[in-house]
Design an enzyme around this catalytic site. Structure first.
Site, short mmCIF file in Angstrom:
data_model
loop_
_atom_site.label_atom_id
_atom_site.label_comp_id
_atom_site.label_asym_id
_atom_site.label_seq_id
_atom_site.Cartn_x
_atom_site.Cartn_y
_atom_site.Cartn_z
N ASP A 167 11.75 6.63 -0.95
CA ASP A 167 12.89 6.26 -1.79
C ASP A 167 13.95 5.48 -1.03
OD1 ASP A 167 11.73 7.78 -3.88
OD2 ASP A 167 12.61 9.59 -3.05
N LYS B 177 12.46 0.38 -0.95
CA LYS B 177 11.45 -0.60 -0.52
C LYS B 177 11.11 -1.58 -1.63
CE LYS B 177 8.52 2.68 0.46
NZ LYS B 177 9.40 3.86 0.33
N GLY C 68 7.36 5.65 -6.64
CA GLY C 68 8.16 5.19 -7.77
C GLY C 68 9.03 4.06 -7.29
N HIS C 69 8.67 2.84 -7.64
CA HIS C 69 9.44 1.68 -7.18
C HIS C 69 10.27 1.12 -8.33
CE1 HIS C 69 6.49 0.96 -3.63
NE2 HIS C 69 7.35 1.92 -3.41
N GLN D 282 6.05 5.80 -0.17
CA GLN D 282 6.59 6.98 0.53
C GLN D 282 7.29 6.54 1.84
OE1 GLN D 282 3.06 7.47 -0.68
NE2 GLN D 282 4.14 7.92 -2.55
#
Ligand code: IMP
Length: 420
Positions: A13, A16, A40-41, A223
């Site tokens: 988180d 990225k 989760g991007h 991650q």
């Protein structure tokens, strides 16, 4: 950037997605190298916000993208995202290539992930419950089902029958859960196979050719370093290799072909799930950072734990990834604070202080943070960094011996400043 890895330098988180999206504008091929729908991007482009889990972020930037052998792919999630980005005007055919060697996340992996966490109770890892650990476990045990199995309905049916027979025993006898109906599973997965078959590819060969042709290849990690299965804070880790070397393993290229490693770190730290967190903020400032930074999970909606910037952990990330430059994201979140603690050392249980990340879990679990306190800048940083913000970034560079080249000043794509 002929071949650049973008790696999370903390517990995930770090922002990225936004940095990949920015650099993808200049890239020819964007390659996601590990993890699966646990990532989760969030990418904000104009008025549009994309929250993606399985596809590489580069697809939003209209680039050719690959998913490497080191990833796990949930076909239902992948198809859902392909449908969504296509409906929002991004073509996927001829743009997305999925390694035939990547493993599939099956519905029983998801069921087992949840069941194991429930069984662990207080000792749970706090996984995203997307089936990641069980899918990688089957890969290591050599009973997994791979993306290339989607190409042959006969083989796929055989493998599914075998897998369902075995997993149903676990589900029913160990976890007292409902079994899967083998014919229903076969019918669903054969449907997925038809949709996904055109995307299956030899991604090692594709990346090799791209590099030989002088194309710019971006490797996108998910991650973060401290969640790495081998080098992270085990057992509170994910089941893959987020560190930069994971990119070479996943795409089957020699490690010497990677030119740059860009580490992405927040200007503070967050962590989702369980596990020790030395610089975790105590008191009302925790809620303030969480609220201003909107620190709630993209995948699970869980609250993220927040800490002050931890240079001991970041120094470790620089080492294990071979980070050549850093992007420091979300610096704007700190703009209203009058004082900013930065963790510069850990005090170990025996009283010694160290700048190096403890190799032994007991030292890490029981260490205390030693903070230096920097003055805040208490003004906006959107267009230009005020003196206090520059001093904060320079402090990080000096402590780590690595240049910070990008600073995140807001959520949108354009809210990134070059730092020199
Ligand atoms: P898993 O990857 O779902 O097995 O979860 C293992 C650990 O990694 C848990 O602590 C999760 O919260 C954490 N984790 C997995 N993916 C992410 C991510 O994208 N961001 C932050 N933490 C993550």
């Amino acid at each position: 950037m002929p071949a650049t890895v973008i790696v999370g330098a903390q517990w995930g988180d770090e922002g990225k997605g936004k940095i990949v999206d920015l650099l993808a504008q200049e890239a020819d091929l964007v390659c996601r190298y590990q993890g699966g729908p646990n990532a989760g991007h969030t990418v904000v482009v104009g008025d549009e916000t994309y929250k993606i889990r399985q596809i590489p972020t580069g697809l939003i930037a209209g680039k050719r993208c690959a998913i490497g052998a080191g990833c796990v792919v949930d076909p239902a999630v992948l198809i859902g995202e392909l449908d969504e980005v296509e409906s929002r005007g991004h073509p996927t055919s001829g743009y997305l290539f999925v390694s035939g060697n990547a493993h599939l996340v099956m519905p029983w992996h998801v069921a087992l992930d949840g069941a194991r966490e429930r069984r662990l109770g207080n000792l749970q890892i706090g996984t995203t419950r997307r089936g990641i650990g069980p899918a990688y476990a089957d890969k290591a045990t050599r009973i997994g089902i791979r993306v290339q199995d989607l190409l042959d309905p006969k083989i796929l049916r055989q493998k599914l029958q075998l897998a369902v027979a075995e997993k149903n025993v676990w589900l029913q006898r160990v976890y007292e859960l409902e079994p899967f109906d083998v014919e229903a599973v076969v019918a669903t997965q054969l449907g997925y196979a038809e949709r996904l078959a055109p995307y299956v590819d030899d991604t090692s060969l594709r990346v090799d050719r791209a590099l030989r042709d002088g194309e710019r290849v971006l490797f996108e990690g998910a991650q973060g370093t401290l969640l790495d299965l081998d080098h992270g804070t085990y057992p509170f880790v994910t089941s893959s290799s987020p560190i930069a070397a994971g990119a070479a393993v996943s795409f089957g290229i020699g490690p010497g072909r990677i030119d740059e490693v860009l580490g992405v770190a927040k200007a503070y730290v967050t962590r989702v799930g369980e596990g020790p967190f030395p610089s975790e903020i105590e008191g009302p400032e925790h809620a303030r950072v969480q609220e201003i930074g909107q620190e709630f999970g993209t995948v699970t909606g869980r609250e993220r734990r927040c800490g002050w910037l931890d240079l001991v952990a970041l120094r470790f990330a620089v080492r294990v990834n071979g980070i050549t430059s850093l992007a420091l994201t979300k610096l704007d979140v700190l703009s209203s604070f009058s004082e900013l603690p930065i963790c510069v050392r850990y005090r170990l249980p025996d009283g010694r202080e160290t700048e190096d990340f403890p190799a032994h879990q007991s030292d890490f679990h029981h260490c205390r943070p030693v903070f230096d306190v920097l003055p805040g800048w208490e003004s906006s940083i959107e267009d230009e960094l005020p003196g206090g913000a520059r001093a904060y970034v320079s402090f990080v560079e000096d402590a780590l011996g690595v240049p910070v080249t990008l600073v995140g000043t807001g959520a949108a794509r354009e809210h990134v400043l070059a730092f020199d």
